[in-house]
Scaffold this active site. Structure first.
Site, PDB file in Angstrom:
ATOM      1  N   ARG A 104     -22.393  -6.332   0.706  1.00 11.57           N
ATOM      2  CA  ARG A 104     -21.291  -7.173   0.255  1.00 11.57           C
ATOM      3  C   ARG A 104     -20.557  -7.823   1.426  1.00 11.57           C
ATOM      4  O   ARG A 104     -20.612  -7.357   2.551  1.00 11.57           O
ATOM      5  CB  ARG A 104     -20.273  -6.342  -0.535  1.00 11.57           C
ATOM      6  CG  ARG A 104     -20.715  -6.001  -1.943  1.00 11.57           C
ATOM      7  CD  ARG A 104     -19.704  -5.105  -2.604  1.00 11.57           C
ATOM      8  NE  ARG A 104     -20.089  -4.836  -3.997  1.00 11.57           N
ATOM      9  CZ  ARG A 104     -19.660  -3.788  -4.689  1.00 11.57           C
ATOM     10  NH1 ARG A 104     -18.843  -2.912  -4.127  1.00 11.57           N
ATOM     11  NH2 ARG A 104     -20.041  -3.619  -5.940  1.00 11.57           N
ATOM     12  N   HIS A 155       1.984  -3.802   1.439  1.00 11.36           N
ATOM     13  CA  HIS A 155       3.095  -3.078   2.024  1.00 11.36           C
ATOM     14  C   HIS A 155       2.729  -1.713   2.600  1.00 11.36           C
ATOM     15  O   HIS A 155       3.580  -1.087   3.256  1.00 11.36           O
ATOM     16  CB  HIS A 155       4.220  -2.924   0.997  1.00 11.36           C
ATOM     17  CG  HIS A 155       4.936  -4.209   0.724  1.00 11.36           C
ATOM     18  ND1 HIS A 155       4.437  -5.161  -0.131  1.00 11.36           N
ATOM     19  CD2 HIS A 155       6.096  -4.717   1.216  1.00 11.36           C
ATOM     20  CE1 HIS A 155       5.264  -6.191  -0.175  1.00 11.36           C
ATOM     21  NE2 HIS A 155       6.275  -5.955   0.634  1.00 11.36           N
ATOM     22  N   GLN A 165       1.061  -1.348   5.045  1.00 10.75           N
ATOM     23  CA  GLN A 165       1.118  -1.559   6.489  1.00 10.75           C
ATOM     24  C   GLN A 165       2.530  -1.349   7.036  1.00 10.75           C
ATOM     25  O   GLN A 165       2.713  -1.124   8.230  1.00 10.75           O
ATOM     26  CB  GLN A 165       0.669  -2.983   6.829  1.00 10.75           C
ATOM     27  CG  GLN A 165      -0.769  -3.272   6.467  1.00 10.75           C
ATOM     28  CD  GLN A 165      -1.030  -4.765   6.349  1.00 10.75           C
ATOM     29  OE1 GLN A 165      -1.404  -5.421   7.309  1.00 10.75           O
ATOM     30  NE2 GLN A 165      -0.823  -5.314   5.158  1.00 10.75           N
ATOM     31  N   ARG A 166       3.536  -1.451   6.179  1.00 15.20           N
ATOM     32  CA  ARG A 166       4.927  -1.334   6.616  1.00 15.20           C
ATOM     33  C   ARG A 166       5.505   0.044   6.372  1.00 15.20           C
ATOM     34  O   ARG A 166       6.534   0.401   6.955  1.00 15.20           O
ATOM     35  CB  ARG A 166       5.806  -2.355   5.869  1.00 15.20           C
ATOM     36  CG  ARG A 166       5.700  -3.710   6.459  1.00 15.20           C
ATOM     37  CD  ARG A 166       6.633  -4.750   5.920  1.00 15.20           C
ATOM     38  NE  ARG A 166       7.674  -4.383   4.987  1.00 15.20           N
ATOM     39  CZ  ARG A 166       8.357  -5.292   4.300  1.00 15.20           C
ATOM     40  NH1 ARG A 166       8.089  -6.575   4.442  1.00 15.20           N
ATOM     41  NH2 ARG A 166       9.312  -4.939   3.472  1.00 15.20           N
ATOM     42  N   GLY A 186       1.573 -10.331   8.422  1.00 20.80           N
ATOM     43  CA  GLY A 186       1.758 -11.036   9.674  1.00 20.80           C
ATOM     44  C   GLY A 186       2.594 -12.293   9.546  1.00 20.80           C
ATOM     45  O   GLY A 186       2.932 -12.925  10.531  1.00 20.80           O
ATOM     46  N   ARG A 187       2.876 -12.679   8.287  1.00 21.53           N
ATOM     47  CA  ARG A 187       3.585 -13.930   8.010  1.00 21.53           C
ATOM     48  C   ARG A 187       2.911 -15.096   8.729  1.00 21.53           C
ATOM     49  O   ARG A 187       1.747 -15.350   8.506  1.00 21.53           O
ATOM     50  CB  ARG A 187       5.076 -13.816   8.345  1.00 21.53           C
ATOM     51  CG  ARG A 187       5.819 -12.831   7.433  1.00 21.53           C
ATOM     52  CD  ARG A 187       7.299 -13.073   7.362  1.00 21.53           C
ATOM     53  NE  ARG A 187       7.613 -14.356   6.734  1.00 21.53           N
ATOM     54  CZ  ARG A 187       7.635 -14.570   5.403  1.00 21.53           C
ATOM     55  NH1 ARG A 187       7.342 -13.608   4.556  1.00 21.53           N
ATOM     56  NH2 ARG A 187       7.932 -15.768   4.921  1.00 21.53           N
ATOM     57  N   ASP A 237       4.910  -7.545  12.611  1.00 14.01           N
ATOM     58  CA  ASP A 237       4.207  -8.793  12.902  1.00 14.01           C
ATOM     59  C   ASP A 237       4.068  -9.072  14.401  1.00 14.01           C
ATOM     60  O   ASP A 237       3.266  -9.921  14.794  1.00 14.01           O
ATOM     61  CB  ASP A 237       4.934  -9.971  12.252  1.00 14.01           C
ATOM     62  CG  ASP A 237       5.076  -9.814  10.748  1.00 14.01           C
ATOM     63  OD1 ASP A 237       4.222  -9.143  10.152  1.00 14.01           O
ATOM     64  OD2 ASP A 237       6.049 -10.344  10.183  1.00 14.01           O
ATOM     65  N   GLU A 254      -2.148 -13.242   6.148  1.00 14.12           N
ATOM     66  CA  GLU A 254      -1.544 -13.786   4.930  1.00 14.12           C
ATOM     67  C   GLU A 254      -0.994 -15.201   5.094  1.00 14.12           C
ATOM     68  O   GLU A 254      -0.912 -15.956   4.133  1.00 14.12           O
ATOM     69  CB  GLU A 254      -0.413 -12.869   4.456  1.00 14.12           C
ATOM     70  CG  GLU A 254       0.744 -12.763   5.445  1.00 14.12           C
ATOM     71  CD  GLU A 254       1.859 -11.829   4.979  1.00 14.12           C
ATOM     72  OE1 GLU A 254       1.778 -11.342   3.838  1.00 14.12           O
ATOM     73  OE2 GLU A 254       2.801 -11.597   5.760  1.00 14.12           O
ATOM     74  N   THR A 281       9.420  -5.433  14.197  1.00 13.77           N
ATOM     75  CA  THR A 281       8.614  -6.068  13.154  1.00 13.77           C
ATOM     76  C   THR A 281       7.174  -5.629  13.326  1.00 13.77           C
ATOM     77  O   THR A 281       6.684  -5.504  14.447  1.00 13.77           O
ATOM     78  CB  THR A 281       8.672  -7.610  13.209  1.00 13.77           C
ATOM     79  OG1 THR A 281       7.729  -8.157  12.276  1.00 13.77           O
ATOM     80  CG2 THR A 281       8.337  -8.153  14.584  1.00 13.77           C
TER      81      THR A 281
END
Length: 342
Positions: free
Chosen positions: A159, A273, A275-276, A167-168, A124, A219, A122
């Site tokens: 800014r 996504h 990142q995956r 990461g859920r 994560d 997230e 994962t």
């Protein structure tokens, strides 16, 4: 072999390594397509040989495809798995997946007697029982690269940049990418950081002449306030086909709060996504290869009901029954990060 749950850089490296080691010892590896659905449906099985796994080390995704199919939650799911195993028995199953897949794999072993070996994957990094999962390093590098690029535009335009990462329900990616990218604030599920605290910190930076800031948010984090109010932000109230909630949106919500309270131009980037997907880093290729070799050796040694695991620099294994819950961020990393914040 099967790959279940979300896709992850390094899956193909595991498949390649396990296949090569098993072939070397005279075994006949078989790929089960679409995760545990491939165990329930014999038509989704495919032989794995040297030609099948040639050239896949550096490829993202999985040549076996994936799904979150759970035999225990599907109509006749368990019965279909048992029937398939009876008609075309497999000597062992190597299940490559995250914490939920390991939970399913444990049940398959205990309740159905299936000879299984687990491999944790994962981005994560939240699987209990192992120090690191493959895919995590690639996700962190992707997020770090994004933070580096956003820093220059944030500085040029004075800014505030809010970067939402995956990461859920844990903040490993946000924490590591935040430290590596020199973020000015990190918001994760494991640590309650209020909007007011962030606003005050940004104000102090402006007072010191730093007219830009980078805030990294996971997230699964909650939007928290000094009053004690906490808002759970979700991309939608709907769940996916397997009942999992769709996370996302905390970045936009946090950016609005910061801009409303400070008046500073605040923008948000949601990495999502990317990142995956894509090519795994060298670190993930090596780690995934080690996991694949270990899984094959566990099968040949009859070490069933266990998960391959990395402890320090050594590849070992742990009982699947111990792989429960999620692994949260080590507080020591948060203390490290605090040194450079604000």
């Amino acid at each position: 072999m099967l790959t279940a749950g979300g896709d992850c850089p390094g899956l193909n490296a595991v498949i390649r390594a396990a296949t090569r080691r098993l072939l070397e010892h005279g075994h006949e590896p078989v790929g089960l397509r679409r995760g545990y659905q491939g165990l329930a449906d014999p038509s989704l099985r495919q032989p794995l040989d040297r030609r099948t796994v040639t050239g896949i080390l550096q490829e993202g995704g999985t040549i076996l495809s994936t799904s979150s199919f759970d035999p225990f939650n599907e109509p006749q799911g368990v019965e279909r798995c048992l029937a398939a195993q009876e008609s075309d028995p497999l000597d062992a199953v190597i299940a490559i997946g995250g914490e939920h897949t390991m939970w399913i794999t444990q049940r398959m072993h205990v309740e159905l007697g299936l000879p299984v070996v687990g491999v944790p994957k994962t981005i994560d990094n939240d699987v209990v029982g192992t120090d690191y999962t493959f895919g995590f390093d690639t996700a962190v590098q992707t997020a770090t690269d994004a933070i580096d690029r956003l820093r220059t535009t944030a500085q040029s335009h004075d800014r505030i940049m809010v970067v939402e990462v995956m990461g859920r329900n844990v903040g490993w990616i946000a924490t590591f990418a935040g430290i590596a990218g020199g973020a000015d604030g990190i918001v994760i599920p494991e640590l309650t950081l209020t909007v007011e605290e962030l606003v005050e910190a940004i104000g102090r930076r402006h007072a010191r002449g730093k007219h830009f800031s980078i805030i990294v948010v996971s997230e699964g984090a909650e939007l928290a306030f000094a009053s004690g109010e906490k808002r759970v932000i979700r991309a939608t109230e709907e769940r996916d086909e397997y009942g999992y909630e769709r996370l996302g949106g905390i970045g936009q919500a946090l950016a609005r709060e910061i801009e409303d309270r400070t008046g500073y131009d605040t923008r948000v980037t949601t990495l999502g996504h990317i990142q995956r997907g894509g090519t795994p880093t060298a670190t993930d290729r090596i780690l995934a290869t080690r996991y694949g070799i270990k899984a094959a050796e566990m099968v040949m040694a009859g070490e069933f009901g266990r998960m391959a695991a990395l402890h320090g620099t050594e590849m070992t294994s742990v009982p699947l029954e111990e792989v429960q819950g999620v692994k949260t961020v080590d507080p020591r990393y948060l203390e490290l990060a605090r040194t450079f914040f604000y």
